[in-house]
Each structure stands twice: as C-alpha cells, then as structure tokens.
Scaffold this motif. Structure first.
Motif, PDB file in Angstrom:
ATOM      1  N   TYR A   1       0.751  -1.202  -0.023  1.00 29.66           N
ATOM      2  CA  TYR A   1       0.033  -0.114  -0.185  1.00 29.66           C
ATOM      3  C   TYR A   1       0.831   1.130   0.119  1.00 29.66           C
ATOM      4  CZ  TYR A   1      -3.746  -3.337   1.696  1.00 29.66           C
ATOM      5  OH  TYR A   1      -4.336  -4.166   1.694  1.00 29.66           O
ATOM      6  N   ALA A   2       2.027   1.172   0.830  1.00 25.87           N
ATOM      7  CA  ALA A   2       2.883   2.490   0.919  1.00 25.87           C
ATOM      8  C   ALA A   2       3.583   2.480  -0.471  1.00 25.87           C
ATOM      9  CB  ALA A   2       3.856   2.218   1.996  1.00 25.87           C
ATOM     10  N   PHE A   3       4.058   1.512  -1.278  1.00 26.34           N
ATOM     11  CA  PHE A   3       4.606   1.412  -2.457  1.00 26.34           C
ATOM     12  C   PHE A   3       3.600   2.346  -3.483  1.00 26.34           C
ATOM     13  CE2 PHE A   3       5.824  -0.071  -6.606  1.00 26.34           C
ATOM     14  CZ  PHE A   3       6.924   0.014  -6.736  1.00 26.34           C
ATOM     15  N   ALA A   4       2.268   1.809  -3.414  1.00 26.43           N
ATOM     16  CA  ALA A   4       1.376   2.280  -4.439  1.00 26.43           C
ATOM     17  C   ALA A   4       1.155   3.809  -4.022  1.00 26.43           C
ATOM     18  CB  ALA A   4       0.157   1.580  -4.268  1.00 26.43           C
ATOM     19  N   ALA A   5       0.969   4.146  -3.016  1.00 28.89           N
ATOM     20  CA  ALA A   5       0.869   5.499  -2.696  1.00 28.89           C
ATOM     21  C   ALA A   5       1.763   6.429  -3.231  1.00 28.89           C
ATOM     22  CB  ALA A   5       0.522   5.559  -1.107  1.00 28.89           C
ATOM     23  N   ASN A   6       2.887   5.817  -2.827  1.00 30.67           N
ATOM     24  CA  ASN A   6       4.357   6.618  -3.395  1.00 30.67           C
ATOM     25  C   ASN A   6       4.236   6.720  -4.783  1.00 30.67           C
ATOM     26  OD1 ASN A   6       5.300   7.221  -0.658  1.00 30.67           O
ATOM     27  ND2 ASN A   6       6.430   5.527  -0.691  1.00 30.67           N
ATOM     28  N   ALA A   7       3.967   5.656  -5.445  1.00 31.15           N
ATOM     29  CA  ALA A   7       3.973   5.609  -6.913  1.00 31.15           C
ATOM     30  C   ALA A   7       2.842   6.897  -7.344  1.00 31.15           C
ATOM     31  CB  ALA A   7       3.688   4.312  -7.482  1.00 31.15           C
ATOM     32  N   ILE A   8       1.775   6.867  -6.620  1.00 32.12           N
ATOM     33  CA  ILE A   8       0.606   7.606  -7.203  1.00 32.12           C
ATOM     34  C   ILE A   8       1.062   9.158  -7.002  1.00 32.12           C
ATOM     35  CG2 ILE A   8      -1.723   8.796  -6.420  1.00 32.12           C
ATOM     36  CD1 ILE A   8      -2.285   5.612  -6.309  1.00 32.12           C
ATOM     37  N   LEU A   9       1.699   9.267  -5.677  1.00 31.05           N
ATOM     38  CA  LEU A   9       2.248  10.809  -5.612  1.00 31.05           C
ATOM     39  C   LEU A   9       3.388  11.192  -6.306  1.00 31.05           C
ATOM     40  CD1 LEU A   9       2.430  10.560  -1.629  1.00 31.05           C
ATOM     41  CD2 LEU A   9       0.856  11.923  -2.828  1.00 31.05           C
ATOM     42  N   GLU A  10       4.211  10.446  -6.795  1.00 28.97           N
ATOM     43  CA  GLU A  10       5.138  10.576  -7.815  1.00 28.97           C
ATOM     44  C   GLU A  10       4.715  11.117  -8.942  1.00 28.97           C
ATOM     45  OE1 GLU A  10       8.853   8.317  -9.870  1.00 28.97           O
ATOM     46  OE2 GLU A  10       8.764   8.296  -7.405  1.00 28.97           O
ATOM     47  N   THR A  11       3.639  10.125  -9.408  1.00 29.65           N
ATOM     48  CA  THR A  11       2.911  10.671 -10.856  1.00 29.65           C
ATOM     49  C   THR A  11       2.301  11.692 -10.754  1.00 29.65           C
ATOM     50  OG1 THR A  11       2.575   8.194 -11.104  1.00 29.65           O
ATOM     51  CG2 THR A  11       1.211   9.533 -12.338  1.00 29.65           C
ATOM     52  N   VAL A  12       1.322  12.066  -9.743  1.00 28.92           N
ATOM     53  CA  VAL A  12       0.953  13.537  -9.618  1.00 28.92           C
ATOM     54  C   VAL A  12       1.919  14.759  -9.673  1.00 28.92           C
ATOM     55  CG1 VAL A  12      -0.694  14.980  -8.267  1.00 28.92           C
ATOM     56  CG2 VAL A  12      -1.247  12.389  -8.557  1.00 28.92           C
ATOM     57  N   ASP A  13       2.816  14.481  -8.875  1.00 29.43           N
ATOM     58  CA  ASP A  13       3.988  15.520  -8.707  1.00 29.43           C
ATOM     59  C   ASP A  13       4.436  15.727 -10.164  1.00 29.43           C
ATOM     60  OD1 ASP A  13       3.490  15.845  -6.340  1.00 29.43           O
ATOM     61  OD2 ASP A  13       5.134  14.740  -5.534  1.00 29.43           O
ATOM     62  N   ASN A  14       5.059  14.633 -10.783  1.00 29.80           N
ATOM     63  CA  ASN A  14       5.494  14.717 -12.011  1.00 29.80           C
ATOM     64  C   ASN A  14       5.102  14.860 -13.215  1.00 29.80           C
ATOM     65  OD1 ASN A  14       8.132  14.302 -10.676  1.00 29.80           O
ATOM     66  ND2 ASN A  14       7.998  12.075 -10.892  1.00 29.80           N
ATOM     67  N   GLN A  15       3.667  14.345 -13.368  1.00 23.40           N
ATOM     68  CA  GLN A  15       3.035  14.419 -14.691  1.00 23.40           C
ATOM     69  C   GLN A  15       1.592  15.303 -14.480  1.00 23.40           C
ATOM     70  OE1 GLN A  15       2.666  10.390 -16.039  1.00 23.40           O
ATOM     71  NE2 GLN A  15       4.570  10.001 -15.826  1.00 23.40           N
ATOM     72  N   GLY A  16       1.303  15.548 -13.390  1.00 21.87           N
ATOM     73  CA  GLY A  16       0.062  16.485 -13.149  1.00 21.87           C
ATOM     74  C   GLY A  16      -0.942  15.470 -12.979  1.00 21.87           C
ATOM     75  N   GLY A  17      -2.250  16.275 -13.222  1.00 22.75           N
ATOM     76  CA  GLY A  17      -3.573  15.578 -13.051  1.00 22.75           C
ATOM     77  C   GLY A  17      -3.765  14.798 -11.659  1.00 22.75           C
ATOM     78  N   ASN A  18      -4.959  15.008 -11.302  1.00 23.20           N
ATOM     79  CA  ASN A  18      -5.488  14.753  -9.731  1.00 23.20           C
ATOM     80  C   ASN A  18      -6.518  13.739  -9.933  1.00 23.20           C
ATOM     81  OD1 ASN A  18      -7.813  16.325 -10.331  1.00 23.20           O
ATOM     82  ND2 ASN A  18      -7.832  17.177  -8.217  1.00 23.20           N
ATOM     83  N   THR A  19      -6.924  13.244 -10.720  1.00 23.35           N
ATOM     84  CA  THR A  19      -8.043  12.219 -10.957  1.00 23.35           C
ATOM     85  C   THR A  19      -7.440  10.944 -11.423  1.00 23.35           C
ATOM     86  OG1 THR A  19      -9.753  13.893 -11.275  1.00 23.35           O
ATOM     87  CG2 THR A  19     -10.514  11.547 -11.870  1.00 23.35           C
ATOM     88  N   LEU A  20      -7.456  10.025 -10.360  1.00 22.25           N
ATOM     89  CA  LEU A  20      -6.895   8.811 -10.598  1.00 22.25           C
ATOM     90  C   LEU A  20      -7.807   7.413 -10.439  1.00 22.25           C
ATOM     91  CD1 LEU A  20      -3.865   9.427  -8.501  1.00 22.25           C
ATOM     92  CD2 LEU A  20      -4.001   9.865 -11.052  1.00 22.25           C
ATOM     93  N   ALA A  21      -7.703   6.334 -11.176  1.00 21.62           N
ATOM     94  CA  ALA A  21      -8.617   5.245 -11.238  1.00 21.62           C
ATOM     95  C   ALA A  21      -7.634   4.051 -10.889  1.00 21.62           C
ATOM     96  CB  ALA A  21      -9.357   5.180 -12.562  1.00 21.62           C
TER      97      ALA A  21
END
Length: 135
Positions: free
Chosen positions: A18-38
């Motif tokens: 869960y921590a790995f997935a959350a960190n990957a999501i945060l990194e994606t949002v920080d680097n690529q933008g967008g805030n709606t994730l599925a």
C-alpha cells in the motif's frame, strides 16, 4: 550461529504494498500532473478491491487531501459522500463527470475505485475520466 528472520507477515507485506502504491501515485501526480486517478483490477471480489483502495487512500491522506470514490456497476445512479468517502451507484458518465469536476476544488487527489473494466463496459467510460489508470 542463529540467523535473523527477515520474513514478513502477510499484513506487513500488504502495508508495504500500500505504501509503495501510494508513493507511486504521489510521484505520478507530482511529475505528470492530473489529480483524478482510477484503480481497477481483475479481482471480482468487490470487498477485497475496496479494501485495497481504502488502504492506499489512507496512506495518501498523510500527504494530501484525498476523496476516495467507490463506483459500483449496480444501483440507482446516486452519488453520496459520507466521512470523506463517496459511493457512486451506477452513475451516468455525465453525472460522474460533473461530480468529479465539482470535487476537484476540495481534494488534491480524486481516487476512483472502479469495477473490473473487462467485466463491466461502463467501467471503461468511467476510466476515461481519470488522468491516470492503475491496474
């Protein structure tokens, strides 16, 4: 000589995932933008999939404002929010789109938990509304 036991319990493995997935999501949002994730999976066990999404959302909440949105393939089309979690029972794509647009103002991340895309055609329409899709 006794060796150290580095084996993890199932709960520890899950927490790490869960921590790995959350960190990957945060990194994606920080680097690529967008805030709606599925999030979706081939897992047809709704409760299991919802538990994974809830745990990931909990990890994300320590960094930002998250609205977790459970989207179900059955129901009357209603969307209800309670305690920072939304449940969308078979909403039309238009209704879900309007809801997401409204909530983008109050949440840093909108995390959609979708039914399996390969089993529910409507889930594909919902997935198109997300900036990123995680399987």
């Amino acid at each position: 000589m006794k060796t150290a036991d580095y084996a993890q319990t199932k709960d520890e493995q899950n927490e790490q995932s869960y921590a790995f997935a959350a960190n990957a999501i945060l990194e994606t949002v920080d680097n690529q933008g967008g805030n709606t994730l599925a999030l979706t999976s081939s897992n047809t066990n709704k409760e299991g999939q919802w538990a994974v999404a809830a745990n990931i959302a909990d990890k994300l909440r320590s960094h930002c404002r998250v609205l977790l949105i459970y989207v179900t393939p059955q129901g009357d089309g209603e969307i209800a929010v309670k305690d920072g979690v939304a449940k969308a029972d078979n909403p039309s794509p238009e209704k879900l789109g309007a809801f997401l647009k409204e909530k983008k103002e109050t949440a840093d991340i909108l995390l959609l938990c979708l039914p399996p895309v390969r089993l529910y055609a409507q889930a594909l329409e919902y997935a198109k509304m997300a900036d990123k899709l995680y399987l």
